[in-house]
Each structure stands twice: as C-alpha cells, then as structure tokens.
Design a protein around this motif. Structure first.
Motif, PDB file in Angstrom:
ATOM      1  N   TYR A  55      39.725 -26.412  20.679  1.00  0.00           N
ATOM      2  CA  TYR A  55      39.007 -27.353  21.534  1.00  0.00           C
ATOM      3  C   TYR A  55      39.232 -26.953  22.980  1.00  0.00           C
ATOM      4  CZ  TYR A  55      43.644 -29.410  21.857  1.00  0.00           C
ATOM      5  OH  TYR A  55      44.978 -29.581  22.053  1.00  0.00           O
ATOM      6  N   PRO A  56      38.249 -27.155  23.852  1.00  0.00           N
ATOM      7  CA  PRO A  56      38.400 -26.776  25.256  1.00  0.00           C
ATOM      8  C   PRO A  56      39.575 -27.514  25.902  1.00  0.00           C
ATOM      9  CG  PRO A  56      36.118 -27.292  24.762  1.00  0.00           C
ATOM     10  CD  PRO A  56      36.928 -27.694  23.562  1.00  0.00           C
ATOM     11  N   GLY A  57      40.293 -26.805  26.739  1.00  0.00           N
ATOM     12  CA  GLY A  57      41.421 -27.404  27.420  1.00  0.00           C
ATOM     13  C   GLY A  57      42.749 -27.160  26.743  1.00  0.00           C
ATOM     14  N   THR A  58      42.718 -26.643  25.537  1.00  0.00           N
ATOM     15  CA  THR A  58      43.973 -26.333  24.867  1.00  0.00           C
ATOM     16  C   THR A  58      44.652 -25.165  25.586  1.00  0.00           C
ATOM     17  OG1 THR A  58      44.953 -25.747  22.735  1.00  0.00           O
ATOM     18  CG2 THR A  58      42.835 -24.779  23.233  1.00  0.00           C
ATOM     19  N   PRO A  59      45.969 -25.102  25.590  1.00  0.00           N
ATOM     20  CA  PRO A  59      46.640 -23.987  26.256  1.00  0.00           C
ATOM     21  C   PRO A  59      46.330 -22.621  25.627  1.00  0.00           C
ATOM     22  CG  PRO A  59      48.166 -25.774  25.837  1.00  0.00           C
ATOM     23  CD  PRO A  59      46.894 -26.119  25.139  1.00  0.00           C
ATOM     24  N   SER A  60      45.828 -22.642  24.416  1.00  0.00           N
ATOM     25  CA  SER A  60      45.538 -21.382  23.717  1.00  0.00           C
ATOM     26  C   SER A  60      44.060 -21.016  23.768  1.00  0.00           C
ATOM     27  CB  SER A  60      45.996 -21.494  22.262  1.00  0.00           C
ATOM     28  OG  SER A  60      45.343 -22.576  21.630  1.00  0.00           O
ATOM     29  N   THR A  61      43.350 -21.472  24.789  1.00  0.00           N
ATOM     30  CA  THR A  61      41.918 -21.211  24.923  1.00  0.00           C
ATOM     31  C   THR A  61      41.585 -19.730  24.804  1.00  0.00           C
ATOM     32  OG1 THR A  61      41.579 -23.167  26.275  1.00  0.00           O
ATOM     33  CG2 THR A  61      39.952 -21.429  26.486  1.00  0.00           C
ATOM     34  N   GLU A  62      42.383 -18.876  25.427  1.00  0.00           N
ATOM     35  CA  GLU A  62      42.094 -17.438  25.415  1.00  0.00           C
ATOM     36  C   GLU A  62      42.178 -16.829  24.022  1.00  0.00           C
ATOM     37  OE1 GLU A  62      44.743 -15.639  28.186  1.00  0.00           O
ATOM     38  OE2 GLU A  62      43.683 -16.389  29.919  1.00  0.00           O
ATOM     39  N   ILE A  63      42.926 -17.433  23.127  1.00  0.00           N
ATOM     40  CA  ILE A  63      43.035 -16.890  21.770  1.00  0.00           C
ATOM     41  C   ILE A  63      41.674 -16.966  21.089  1.00  0.00           C
ATOM     42  CG2 ILE A  63      44.064 -17.198  19.492  1.00  0.00           C
ATOM     43  CD1 ILE A  63      46.597 -18.220  20.957  1.00  0.00           C
ATOM     44  N   LEU A  64      41.036 -18.137  21.101  1.00  0.00           N
ATOM     45  CA  LEU A  64      39.724 -18.262  20.465  1.00  0.00           C
ATOM     46  C   LEU A  64      38.686 -17.411  21.189  1.00  0.00           C
ATOM     47  CD1 LEU A  64      38.211 -19.603  18.135  1.00  0.00           C
ATOM     48  CD2 LEU A  64      37.481 -21.340  19.757  1.00  0.00           C
ATOM     49  N   GLU A  65      38.760 -17.340  22.508  1.00  0.00           N
ATOM     50  CA  GLU A  65      37.823 -16.493  23.249  1.00  0.00           C
ATOM     51  C   GLU A  65      37.938 -15.042  22.799  1.00  0.00           C
ATOM     52  OE1 GLU A  65      38.922 -17.278  27.276  1.00  0.00           O
ATOM     53  OE2 GLU A  65      37.648 -19.050  27.414  1.00  0.00           O
ATOM     54  N   ASN A  66      39.154 -14.559  22.623  1.00  0.00           N
ATOM     55  CA  ASN A  66      39.358 -13.181  22.179  1.00  0.00           C
ATOM     56  C   ASN A  66      38.892 -12.978  20.746  1.00  0.00           C
ATOM     57  OD1 ASN A  66      40.679 -11.492  24.278  1.00  0.00           O
ATOM     58  ND2 ASN A  66      42.092 -13.204  24.300  1.00  0.00           N
ATOM     59  N   ILE A  67      39.176 -13.924  19.875  1.00  0.00           N
ATOM     60  CA  ILE A  67      38.729 -13.806  18.488  1.00  0.00           C
ATOM     61  C   ILE A  67      37.214 -13.764  18.429  1.00  0.00           C
ATOM     62  CG2 ILE A  67      38.577 -15.056  16.296  1.00  0.00           C
ATOM     63  CD1 ILE A  67      41.514 -15.885  16.724  1.00  0.00           C
ATOM     64  N   ALA A  68      36.554 -14.678  19.146  1.00  0.00           N
ATOM     65  CA  ALA A  68      35.087 -14.733  19.125  1.00  0.00           C
ATOM     66  C   ALA A  68      34.463 -13.465  19.690  1.00  0.00           C
ATOM     67  CB  ALA A  68      34.605 -15.951  19.910  1.00  0.00           C
ATOM     68  N   ARG A  69      35.070 -12.898  20.710  1.00  0.00           N
ATOM     69  CA  ARG A  69      34.510 -11.718  21.362  1.00  0.00           C
ATOM     70  C   ARG A  69      34.802 -10.427  20.590  1.00  0.00           C
ATOM     71  NH1 ARG A  69      36.705 -12.444  26.025  1.00  0.00           N
ATOM     72  NH2 ARG A  69      38.562 -11.219  25.600  1.00  0.00           N
TER      73      ARG A  69
END
Length: 69
Positions: free
Chosen positions: A22-36
């Motif tokens: 979910y947006p705002g989580t401290p691990s935002t970059e993890i999902l961004e990297n997985i998606a990309r």
C-alpha cells in the motif's frame, strides 16, 4: 544495489508470485522494484493494509496466482 532492491531480488529468487503493498509503507521501493524488474510476478498497489491482505491471502491459501494474471 540498495537494500530494497536486494529484498526484491531475494523475493523473486525465492519464487514469489504475488507482491502487494500500500502507498506510504516504508517498503514502497520493494514493490516498485518487483513491478519494474520482474514481469512474471503479479504486483499490485492496494489502498490500505486490509485490502493488501485480502489480495494476497487468496493465492496464499489456494497456492495459485491471482486473477487477472
């Protein structure tokens, strides 16, 4: 490689098929990297923690990838 990039890579190499956050989580970059970087992993943004759990729990219980693939 950042720690979040390494985490995303480790999740992929461990065989993760579904990634939800979910947006705002401290691990935002993890999902961004997985998606990309890992197109065969289903990645989805959820509006909050409850919805993220609901999206992830079905495939976890049934051992299947979510729909739509």
């Amino acid at each position: 490689m950042t720690g979040n990039e390494a985490f995303a890579r480790g999740a992929y190499e461990a065989g993760v098929k579904v990634a939800v956050a979910y947006p705002g989580t401290p691990s935002t970059e993890i999902l961004e990297n997985i998606a990309r970087e890992y197109k065969d992993v289903y990645a989805e943004w959820a509006p909050n923690e409850k919805v993220a759990l609901e999206v992830a729990i079905g495939p976890a219980w049934w051992g299947r990838e979510p729909w739509p693939p």
